[in-house]
Scaffold this active site. Structure first.
Site, PDB file in Angstrom:
ATOM      1  N   SER A  47       0.844  -1.196   0.000  1.00 32.53           N
ATOM      2  CA  SER A  47       0.000   0.000   0.000  1.00 32.53           C
ATOM      3  C   SER A  47       0.874   1.237   0.000  1.00 32.53           C
ATOM      4  O   SER A  47       2.016   1.205   0.478  1.00 32.53           O
ATOM      5  CB  SER A  47      -0.899  -0.012   1.248  1.00 32.53           C
ATOM      6  OG  SER A  47      -1.520   1.234   1.453  1.00 32.53           O
TER       7      SER A  47
ATOM      8  N   TYR B 132      -1.373   0.089  10.385  1.00 30.20           N
ATOM      9  CA  TYR B 132      -1.411  -0.582   9.089  1.00 30.20           C
ATOM     10  C   TYR B 132      -0.233  -0.154   8.222  1.00 30.20           C
ATOM     11  O   TYR B 132       0.442  -0.991   7.605  1.00 30.20           O
ATOM     12  CB  TYR B 132      -2.725  -0.248   8.392  1.00 30.20           C
ATOM     13  CG  TYR B 132      -2.912  -0.910   7.049  1.00 30.20           C
ATOM     14  CD1 TYR B 132      -3.397  -2.210   6.960  1.00 30.20           C
ATOM     15  CD2 TYR B 132      -2.631  -0.229   5.866  1.00 30.20           C
ATOM     16  CE1 TYR B 132      -3.587  -2.827   5.729  1.00 30.20           C
ATOM     17  CE2 TYR B 132      -2.820  -0.832   4.630  1.00 30.20           C
ATOM     18  CZ  TYR B 132      -3.300  -2.122   4.566  1.00 30.20           C
ATOM     19  OH  TYR B 132      -3.481  -2.726   3.342  1.00 30.20           O
TER      20      TYR B 132
END
Length: 235
Positions: free
Chosen positions: A141, A154
């Site tokens: 990501s 995250y």
């Protein structure tokens, strides 16, 4: 990797989102599929759908569980080995995302267990089943490289996953190791990250799949890629 011989791939987190979109695309292209997801009923439905197109082995379970990873290795061995592995399963963490100073450490440990430890553990469990030249594709990501406020748990797990992937590539030149940012997508995880917000403007995960296919079926060197940049090269 040639199109004349059926290829086999294992995809984790394949019951929804990007994992499902990729599995559907590969089924249409004749790949044999080994699919994993935590939700047994959802995975059963995916298996029934895609089995009409190609051989499918579906194994429900949690990638953080050693026994489940061993079951995936048994399935890969029974299939004659893997041409590709996609580490797509992951965990967002608390929703909404808390700032780091308020982040529950037990929840952070779960995020790291799912997003960092489990992908490596899967490769370790499957290493003898990976064919020479196998593609190892890990979904990362932009939160792994950009310091977005509220994404500390995250994002830092994805940063660790990227460095882990880079070292894995350096240590294993016989494989093609890719860590790929699929871009913004309209998925349940994205919705969970922004509870109550309208995310209908995000592209569907199917729009990122062509970029992943370029890596799985091409011969790019190991490294970090953005799915949308790969797609732009095709136009």
């Amino acid at each position: 990797m040639t199109s004349q011989t059926a290829r086999t791939i294992l995809i984790t987190g394949a019951s929804r989102g990007l994992g499902l979109a990729l599995a559907r695309a590969l089924a249409e292209r004749g790949w044999n599929l080994i699919l994993d997801a935590r939700g047994a009923e959802a995975l059963k439905g995916v298996s029934a759908e895609l089995s009409r197109l190609t051989p499918v082995t579906a194994i429900a379970g949690d990638v953080t569980d050693k026994a489940h990873r061993q079951a995936l290795a048994v399935a890969a061995r029974a299939a004659g080995g893997l041409d590709a592995l996609v580490n797509n399963a992951g965990r967002l963490g608390p929703s909404p995302q808390p700032p780091l100073l308020d982040y529950p450490l037990d929840a952070l440990e779960q995020v790291y267990r799912a997003n960092v430890i489990a992908p490596l553990a899967i490769v370790q469990a499957l290493q003898k089943e990976l064919k020479p030249g196998a593609r190892l594709l890990t979904v990362t990501s932009d939160a792994g490289v950009q310091p977005y406020p509220g994404w500390g748990g995250y994002g830092s797990s994805k940063a660790a996953l990227e460095q882990l992937s880079a070292i894995l590539a350096a240590e294993n030149p016989g494989w093609k190791v890719y860590w790929v940012d699929p871009g913004d997508m309209r998925t349940q995880m994205q919705q969970d990250a922004y509870p109550g917000e309208d995310i209908s403007d995000r592209p569907l995960p199917e729009e990122s799949v062509p970029g992943l296919l370029r890596l799985l079926e091409g011969d790019r060197p190991s490294g970090r890629y953005q799915a949308q940049a790969l797609i732009a090269e095709m136009t």
